[in-house]
Design a protein around this motif. Structure first.
Motif, PDB file in Angstrom:
ATOM      1  N   THR A  66      29.743 -83.222  26.661  1.00 32.44           N
ATOM      2  CA  THR A  66      30.732 -82.549  26.021  1.00 32.44           C
ATOM      3  C   THR A  66      30.930 -80.928  26.767  1.00 32.44           C
ATOM      4  N   ILE A  67      29.981 -79.932  27.411  1.00 31.64           N
ATOM      5  CA  ILE A  67      29.481 -78.926  27.356  1.00 31.64           C
ATOM      6  C   ILE A  67      30.316 -79.192  28.971  1.00 31.64           C
ATOM      7  N   ARG A  68      29.982 -79.856  29.786  1.00 34.94           N
ATOM      8  CA  ARG A  68      30.113 -80.393  30.965  1.00 34.94           C
ATOM      9  C   ARG A  68      31.771 -80.350  31.458  1.00 34.94           C
ATOM     10  N   LYS A  69      32.043 -81.047  30.131  1.00 34.15           N
ATOM     11  CA  LYS A  69      34.041 -81.091  30.281  1.00 34.15           C
ATOM     12  C   LYS A  69      34.938 -79.918  30.098  1.00 34.15           C
ATOM     13  N   LEU A  70      34.026 -79.121  29.679  1.00 33.32           N
ATOM     14  CA  LEU A  70      34.810 -77.899  29.474  1.00 33.32           C
ATOM     15  C   LEU A  70      34.610 -76.546  29.446  1.00 33.32           C
ATOM     16  N   LEU A  71      32.887 -77.183  30.967  1.00 36.15           N
ATOM     17  CA  LEU A  71      32.605 -75.896  31.797  1.00 36.15           C
ATOM     18  C   LEU A  71      33.888 -74.848  32.018  1.00 36.15           C
ATOM     19  N   ASP A  72      34.831 -76.074  32.765  1.00 38.77           N
ATOM     20  CA  ASP A  72      35.439 -75.555  33.963  1.00 38.77           C
ATOM     21  C   ASP A  72      36.663 -74.890  33.688  1.00 38.77           C
ATOM     22  N   LYS A  96      35.472 -63.593   9.574  1.00 39.30           N
ATOM     23  CA  LYS A  96      36.286 -64.015  11.251  1.00 39.30           C
ATOM     24  C   LYS A  96      37.345 -64.846  11.071  1.00 39.30           C
ATOM     25  N   ILE A  97      38.005 -65.398  12.444  1.00 40.93           N
ATOM     26  CA  ILE A  97      39.003 -65.883  12.334  1.00 40.93           C
ATOM     27  C   ILE A  97      38.857 -67.054  13.058  1.00 40.93           C
ATOM     28  N   VAL A  98      38.751 -68.582  12.015  1.00 38.11           N
ATOM     29  CA  VAL A  98      37.761 -69.616  12.715  1.00 38.11           C
ATOM     30  C   VAL A  98      38.759 -70.640  12.841  1.00 38.11           C
ATOM     31  N   GLU A  99      38.891 -71.429  14.080  1.00 42.17           N
ATOM     32  CA  GLU A  99      39.173 -72.939  14.295  1.00 42.17           C
ATOM     33  C   GLU A  99      38.190 -73.717  14.257  1.00 42.17           C
ATOM     34  N   VAL A 100      38.069 -74.862  13.863  1.00 39.79           N
ATOM     35  CA  VAL A 100      36.880 -75.512  14.392  1.00 39.79           C
ATOM     36  C   VAL A 100      38.071 -77.390  14.566  1.00 39.79           C
ATOM     37  N   LEU A 101      37.447 -77.808  16.241  1.00 35.10           N
ATOM     38  CA  LEU A 101      38.319 -78.751  16.608  1.00 35.10           C
ATOM     39  C   LEU A 101      37.186 -80.171  17.113  1.00 35.10           C
ATOM     40  N   THR A 102      37.570 -80.785  17.051  1.00 35.55           N
ATOM     41  CA  THR A 102      37.120 -82.134  17.353  1.00 35.55           C
ATOM     42  C   THR A 102      36.938 -82.145  19.154  1.00 35.55           C
ATOM     43  N   SER A 103      35.853 -82.642  19.735  1.00 39.35           N
ATOM     44  CA  SER A 103      36.079 -82.931  21.154  1.00 39.35           C
ATOM     45  C   SER A 103      36.686 -83.780  21.722  1.00 39.35           C
ATOM     46  N   GLU A 104      37.380 -83.993  23.025  1.00 41.77           N
ATOM     47  CA  GLU A 104      38.009 -84.684  23.329  1.00 41.77           C
ATOM     48  C   GLU A 104      37.448 -85.890  24.194  1.00 41.77           C
ATOM     49  N   ILE A 120      26.305 -53.990  30.014  1.00 43.08           N
ATOM     50  CA  ILE A 120      27.884 -53.967  29.178  1.00 43.08           C
ATOM     51  C   ILE A 120      27.634 -54.143  28.060  1.00 43.08           C
ATOM     52  N   ARG A 121      28.725 -53.426  27.566  1.00 45.64           N
ATOM     53  CA  ARG A 121      28.504 -53.206  25.657  1.00 45.64           C
ATOM     54  C   ARG A 121      29.758 -54.860  25.345  1.00 45.64           C
ATOM     55  N   ILE A 122      29.444 -55.745  24.528  1.00 46.94           N
ATOM     56  CA  ILE A 122      29.823 -57.320  24.007  1.00 46.94           C
ATOM     57  C   ILE A 122      30.129 -57.172  22.537  1.00 46.94           C
ATOM     58  N   PRO A 123      31.998 -57.153  23.004  1.00 48.00           N
ATOM     59  CA  PRO A 123      32.710 -56.753  22.080  1.00 48.00           C
ATOM     60  C   PRO A 123      32.160 -57.648  20.859  1.00 48.00           C
ATOM     61  N   SER A 124      31.651 -57.512  19.453  1.00 47.60           N
ATOM     62  CA  SER A 124      32.439 -58.700  18.522  1.00 47.60           C
ATOM     63  C   SER A 124      33.270 -59.335  17.918  1.00 47.60           C
ATOM     64  N   PRO A 125      33.014 -60.673  18.252  1.00 43.59           N
ATOM     65  CA  PRO A 125      34.013 -61.969  18.342  1.00 43.59           C
ATOM     66  C   PRO A 125      35.465 -61.360  16.974  1.00 43.59           C
ATOM     67  N   GLU A 126      36.348 -61.499  17.006  1.00 37.05           N
ATOM     68  CA  GLU A 126      36.987 -61.811  15.863  1.00 37.05           C
ATOM     69  C   GLU A 126      37.593 -63.002  15.953  1.00 37.05           C
ATOM     70  N   LYS A 127      37.471 -63.967  16.452  1.00 38.74           N
ATOM     71  CA  LYS A 127      38.407 -65.078  16.756  1.00 38.74           C
ATOM     72  C   LYS A 127      37.563 -66.255  17.422  1.00 38.74           C
ATOM     73  N   ILE A 128      37.718 -67.009  16.502  1.00 39.19           N
ATOM     74  CA  ILE A 128      36.508 -68.002  16.780  1.00 39.19           C
ATOM     75  C   ILE A 128      36.802 -69.089  17.191  1.00 39.19           C
ATOM     76  N   LEU A 129      36.953 -70.270  18.072  1.00 37.22           N
ATOM     77  CA  LEU A 129      37.039 -71.687  18.403  1.00 37.22           C
ATOM     78  C   LEU A 129      35.569 -72.509  18.515  1.00 37.22           C
ATOM     79  N   ILE A 130      35.498 -73.426  17.748  1.00 32.88           N
ATOM     80  CA  ILE A 130      34.573 -74.282  16.987  1.00 32.88           C
ATOM     81  C   ILE A 130      35.190 -75.434  17.860  1.00 32.88           C
ATOM     82  N   ILE A 131      34.641 -76.390  18.783  1.00 26.46           N
ATOM     83  CA  ILE A 131      34.709 -76.897  19.586  1.00 26.46           C
ATOM     84  C   ILE A 131      33.012 -78.198  18.945  1.00 26.46           C
ATOM     85  N   TYR A 132      33.734 -79.611  18.895  1.00 21.74           N
ATOM     86  CA  TYR A 132      32.042 -79.879  18.561  1.00 21.74           C
ATOM     87  C   TYR A 132      32.644 -81.063  19.020  1.00 21.74           C
TER      88      TYR A 132
END
Length: 117
Positions: free
Chosen positions: A86-92, A51-59, A14-26
Protein backbone atom coordinates in the motif's frame (compact mmCIF):
# COMPACT_ATOMS: atom_id res chain seq x y z
CA UNK A 1 31.86 27.35 28.97
CA UNK A 2 30.02 29.59 26.55
CA UNK A 3 26.36 28.57 26.95
CA UNK A 4 25.14 31.00 24.28
CA UNK A 5 26.51 28.61 21.63
CA UNK A 6 24.29 25.80 22.90
CA UNK A 7 21.05 27.53 21.96
CA UNK A 8 21.82 28.93 18.53
CA UNK A 9 19.29 27.99 15.85
CA UNK A 10 20.45 25.25 13.58
CA UNK A 11 19.64 25.16 9.84
CA UNK A 12 19.11 21.40 10.26
CA UNK A 13 16.21 21.87 12.67
CA UNK A 14 12.92 22.76 11.04
CA UNK A 15 9.63 23.77 12.59
CA UNK A 16 6.92 21.27 11.71
CA UNK A 17 3.43 22.80 11.79
CA UNK A 18 0.58 20.85 13.31
CA UNK A 19 -1.54 19.39 10.50
CA UNK A 20 -5.15 20.55 10.32
CA UNK A 21 -6.40 18.54 7.32
CA UNK A 22 -5.53 14.84 7.46
CA UNK A 23 -6.27 12.16 4.88
CA UNK A 24 -6.20 8.57 6.13
CA UNK A 25 -5.85 5.87 3.47
CA UNK A 26 -6.19 2.27 4.63
CA UNK A 27 -5.92 -1.08 2.89
CA UNK A 28 -9.00 -3.12 3.89
CA UNK A 29 -7.31 -6.46 3.30
CA UNK A 30 -4.09 -5.75 5.23
CA UNK A 31 -3.72 -7.25 8.68
CA UNK A 32 -6.73 -9.55 8.27
CA UNK A 33 -9.01 -6.52 7.78
CA UNK A 34 -8.12 -4.78 11.05
CA UNK A 35 -6.90 -1.64 9.29
CA UNK A 36 -10.41 -0.27 8.74
CA UNK A 37 -11.12 -0.34 12.48
CA UNK A 38 -7.79 1.37 13.18
CA UNK A 39 -8.39 4.03 10.50
CA UNK A 40 -11.83 4.79 11.96
CA UNK A 41 -10.40 4.92 15.49
CA UNK A 42 -7.77 7.43 14.30
CA UNK A 43 -10.48 9.45 12.55
CA UNK A 44 -12.54 9.74 15.74
CA UNK A 45 -9.55 10.63 17.91
CA UNK A 46 -8.16 13.24 15.50
CA UNK A 47 -11.61 14.77 15.03
CA UNK A 48 -11.91 15.12 18.82
CA UNK A 49 -8.71 17.18 18.64
CA UNK A 50 -10.24 19.55 16.11
CA UNK A 51 -8.66 18.08 12.98
CA UNK A 52 -10.46 17.80 9.65
CA UNK A 53 -10.17 14.14 8.71
CA UNK A 54 -11.18 12.11 5.68
CA UNK A 55 -10.82 8.34 5.45
CA UNK A 56 -10.40 6.53 2.12
CA UNK A 57 -10.00 2.89 1.17
CA UNK A 58 -6.84 2.13 -0.80
CA UNK A 59 -6.98 1.27 -4.48
CA UNK A 60 -6.03 -2.11 -5.91
CA UNK A 61 -4.04 -0.56 -8.75
CA UNK A 62 -1.65 2.39 -8.67
CA UNK A 63 -3.59 4.05 -11.53
CA UNK A 64 -6.58 4.40 -9.22
CA UNK A 65 -4.68 6.86 -7.05
CA UNK A 66 -4.10 9.36 -9.83
CA UNK A 67 -7.66 10.64 -9.46
CA UNK A 68 -7.01 11.65 -5.83
CA UNK A 69 -3.74 13.50 -6.45
CA UNK A 70 -5.40 16.88 -5.86
CA UNK A 71 -7.05 15.56 -2.70
CA UNK A 72 -3.67 14.39 -1.40
CA UNK A 73 -2.09 17.78 -2.17
CA UNK A 74 -4.96 19.59 -0.42
CA UNK A 75 -4.19 17.88 2.91
CA UNK A 76 -1.52 18.72 5.45
CA UNK A 77 -0.75 15.07 6.27
CA UNK A 78 -1.40 11.66 4.76
CA UNK A 79 -1.70 8.71 7.13
CA UNK A 80 -1.32 5.33 5.46
CA UNK A 81 -2.59 2.29 7.34
CA UNK A 82 -1.45 -0.76 5.42
CA UNK A 83 1.43 -2.91 4.44
CA UNK A 84 4.46 -2.18 2.32
CA UNK A 85 2.48 -2.73 -0.90
CA UNK A 86 0.00 0.00 0.00
CA UNK A 87 2.77 2.39 0.93
CA UNK A 88 4.80 1.56 -2.17
CA UNK A 89 1.81 2.35 -4.43
CA UNK A 90 1.36 5.76 -2.82
CA UNK A 91 4.94 6.98 -2.35
CA UNK A 92 5.60 8.27 -5.87
CA UNK A 93 2.29 10.09 -5.99
CA UNK A 94 2.66 11.64 -2.55
CA UNK A 95 6.25 12.64 -3.30
CA UNK A 96 4.98 14.73 -6.23
CA UNK A 97 2.65 16.65 -3.90
CA UNK A 98 5.23 17.26 -1.14
CA UNK A 99 2.60 16.25 1.43
CA UNK A 100 4.15 14.62 4.50
CA UNK A 101 3.15 11.06 5.33
CA UNK A 102 2.88 8.96 8.45
CA UNK A 103 2.78 5.22 7.92
CA UNK A 104 1.19 2.76 10.32
CA UNK A 105 2.21 -0.80 9.48
CA UNK A 106 -0.80 -2.96 8.79
CA UNK A 107 0.65 -5.70 6.65
CA UNK A 108 0.57 -9.38 7.35
CA UNK A 109 3.27 -9.56 10.01
CA UNK A 110 3.31 -10.85 13.54
CA UNK A 111 3.05 -7.35 15.03
CA UNK A 112 -0.12 -6.25 13.19
CA UNK A 113 -2.51 -7.50 15.85
CA UNK A 114 -1.04 -5.07 18.40
CA UNK A 115 -2.21 -2.06 16.36
CA UNK A 116 -5.89 -2.63 16.99
CA UNK A 117 -5.76 -3.28 20.72
Amino acid sequence: MNTSLLFKPSPLIIRIPSPEKILIIYNPISSAGNTEALANKLDKELTLHGKIVEVLTSEKKTKGYTRITEKIAANDLIVIVGGDGTIRKLLDLINKTNTPIYAIPGGMNRYSHALTK
